[in-house]
Design an enzyme around this catalytic site. Structure first.
Site, mmCIF file in Angstrom:
data_model
loop_
_atom_site.group_PDB
_atom_site.id
_atom_site.type_symbol
_atom_site.label_atom_id
_atom_site.label_comp_id
_atom_site.label_asym_id
_atom_site.label_seq_id
_atom_site.Cartn_x
_atom_site.Cartn_y
_atom_site.Cartn_z
ATOM 1 N N SER A 291 -74.637 -62.909 1.794
ATOM 2 C CA SER A 291 -74.335 -63.988 2.737
ATOM 3 C C SER A 291 -73.690 -63.509 4.037
ATOM 4 C CB SER A 291 -73.434 -65.027 2.068
ATOM 5 O OG SER A 291 -72.317 -64.399 1.476
ATOM 6 N N THR B 251 -69.969 -67.343 4.295
ATOM 7 C CA THR B 251 -69.472 -66.627 5.456
ATOM 8 C C THR B 251 -68.159 -65.925 5.152
ATOM 9 O OG1 THR B 251 -70.417 -68.277 6.887
ATOM 10 C CG2 THR B 251 -68.497 -67.140 7.745
ATOM 11 N N THR C 46 -71.599 -63.956 9.547
ATOM 12 C CA THR C 46 -72.427 -64.501 8.462
ATOM 13 C C THR C 46 -73.910 -64.211 8.693
ATOM 14 O OG1 THR C 46 -72.824 -66.549 7.211
ATOM 15 C CG2 THR C 46 -72.849 -66.754 9.580
ATOM 16 N N ARG D 165 -82.282 -71.300 13.406
ATOM 17 C CA ARG D 165 -81.093 -72.107 13.113
ATOM 18 C C ARG D 165 -79.810 -71.283 13.332
ATOM 19 N NH1 ARG D 165 -76.511 -71.820 9.311
ATOM 20 N NH2 ARG D 165 -75.894 -73.939 8.850
ATOM 21 N N THR E 211 -65.908 -72.407 6.217
ATOM 22 C CA THR E 211 -67.076 -71.946 5.492
ATOM 23 C C THR E 211 -67.769 -73.175 4.894
ATOM 24 O OG1 THR E 211 -67.880 -70.425 3.777
ATOM 25 C CG2 THR E 211 -65.810 -71.568 3.330
ATOM 26 N N GLY E 212 -69.009 -73.000 4.521
ATOM 27 C CA GLY E 212 -69.760 -74.132 3.973
ATOM 28 C C GLY E 212 -70.900 -74.499 4.895
HETATM 29 N N1 ASP Z 1 -71.029 -71.791 7.587
HETATM 30 C C1 ASP Z 1 -72.137 -70.924 7.372
HETATM 31 C C2 ASP Z 1 -73.357 -71.490 8.001
HETATM 32 O O1 ASP Z 1 -73.518 -72.699 8.036
HETATM 33 C C3 ASP Z 1 -72.407 -70.635 5.961
HETATM 34 C C4 ASP Z 1 -71.198 -70.516 5.072
HETATM 35 O O2 ASP Z 1 -70.090 -70.408 5.478
HETATM 36 O O3 ASP Z 1 -71.312 -70.545 3.886
HETATM 37 O O4 ASP Z 1 -74.196 -70.731 8.428
#
Ligand code: ASP
Length: 327
Positions: A84, A186, A204, A214, A237-238
């Site tokens: 990731s 991330t 990330t 994207r 994150t997310g």
């Molecule tokens: N926030 C990151 C994204 O949307 C992914 C993550 O943090 O898990 O690319």
């Protein structure tokens, strides 16, 4: 609304809560609402443990806090077993790995890079953009050309396991986030040195199987990361789309400015996202916050979000509190 367990700590050797399941009283080391002396480093997820160790080492050997957050997350960028972050990450739906990163210093100067291909250290390119250009963000082929001109070298990594996973995904080709197993994670890092100087970084490979082109929250200052040396710093994150809509990390810092503790600020940011998007029962978003006095906190939608905490010389993994309003 059921509330999760706030800030239960686990030892560096494990990534689970020492006390076990949801609902237990916090273990002795909680998310600190009190000021803490000395360097403090926080970073997202279990891969934050080696990143924090590196950051602390940089601080202990005379590096600046900006050096620390850059070199800390760079450890994870170079770990090609990580799916990731960096070139070992899962690709987009065209099978191409594209990388996003940003960095910000105590005074708010920032650099960012997005939709970058074939470089090992997007975080260092982000820092170079901050320090060597009049701009804040470069993307795609322009960023790549500029990075090459600046002496960064292309790097390609072929990972059969990743190719296979992508080919498997292609069979159905459905993009469906599921909390904590969306194949993202991330690394965001926020840090303060012994003198009270702050900085943050975020890097990330983004959401696995995303549409080519994207860009998520991670390279967006105010979304994936925000640092204001007067107040503190936050990172996210997310699923980035939700974080961007809420200007999430900026919201956390502003809430701290207006008197919320770091944990309260993260929790309010999560609550705002949920109020706008109540459909998030399969989607994770989490925030980390560090106040300039060393107090810190975290909160997420779902259980399962943890972070590496380095404070008073030791590093451990901590489970974030969570909202989970569906139970
Ligand atoms: N926030 C990151 C994204 O949307 C992914 C993550 O943090 O898990 O690319």
């Amino acid at each position: 609304m059921k509330l999760g367990l706030a800030g239960t700590a686990a030892l560096i050797t494990g990534c689970t809560n020492e006390e076990g399941s949801e609902g237990n009283a916090p273990a002795s080391t909680t998310t600190a609402t009190e000021p803490v002396d000395g360097p403090v480093v926080l970073s997202t997820w279990v891969h934050g443990l080696p990143a924090n160790e590196k950051a602390l080492n940089v601080l202990n050997t005379g590096g600046t806090v900006l050096d620390a957050v850059e070199q800390g997350v760079a450890v994870v960028e170079s770990d090609f077993t990580n799916r990731s972050v960096g070139l070992g990450g899962y690709p987009d739906r065209d099978g191409i790995v594209t990388l996003d990163a940003c960095i910000q210093d105590h005074g708010g100067r920032a650099g960012a890079v997005a939709f970058l291909q074939q470089f090992e250290h997007p975080i260092s390119i982000a820092r170079a953009i901050m320090e060597r250009t009049p701009h804040l963000m470069l993307v795609g082929s322009g960023a790549e050309r500029w990075a090459l001109e600046q002496g960064f070298e292309r790097r390609t990594v072929e990972i059969p396991e990743v190719r296979k996973a992508w080919q498997e995904w292609l069979k159905e080709g459905v993009y469906k986030p599921v909390a904590n197993i969306e194949n993202h994670d991330t690394i965001g890092m926020v840090a303060r040195d012994a003198k009270g100087m702050m900085a943050g970084s975020c890097t990330t490979s983004g959401m696995a199987w995303k549409i080519h082109g994207r860009v998520g929250d991670s390279p967006i200052i105010g979304a994936g990361l925000f640092v204001d040396g007067e107040v503190g710093a936050a990172c996210a994150t997310g699923v980035g789309e939700y974080v961007i809509r809420a200007a999430g990390s900026h919201a956390v810092v502003e809430l701290m400015r207006h008197g919320r503790s770091p944990e309260e600020a993260c929790r309010e940011a999560v609550a705002r996202i949920l109020r706008r998007s109540p459909e998030l029962n399969e989607t994770q978003v989490g925030f980390l916050a560090l106040r300039r006095d060393g107090a810190h906190g975290a909160w997420s939608i779902h259980p399962g979000f943890n972070y590496a905490l380095t404070s008073q010389g030791s590093t451990r993994l901590v489970d974030a509190g969570y909202e989970k309003p569906w139970e």
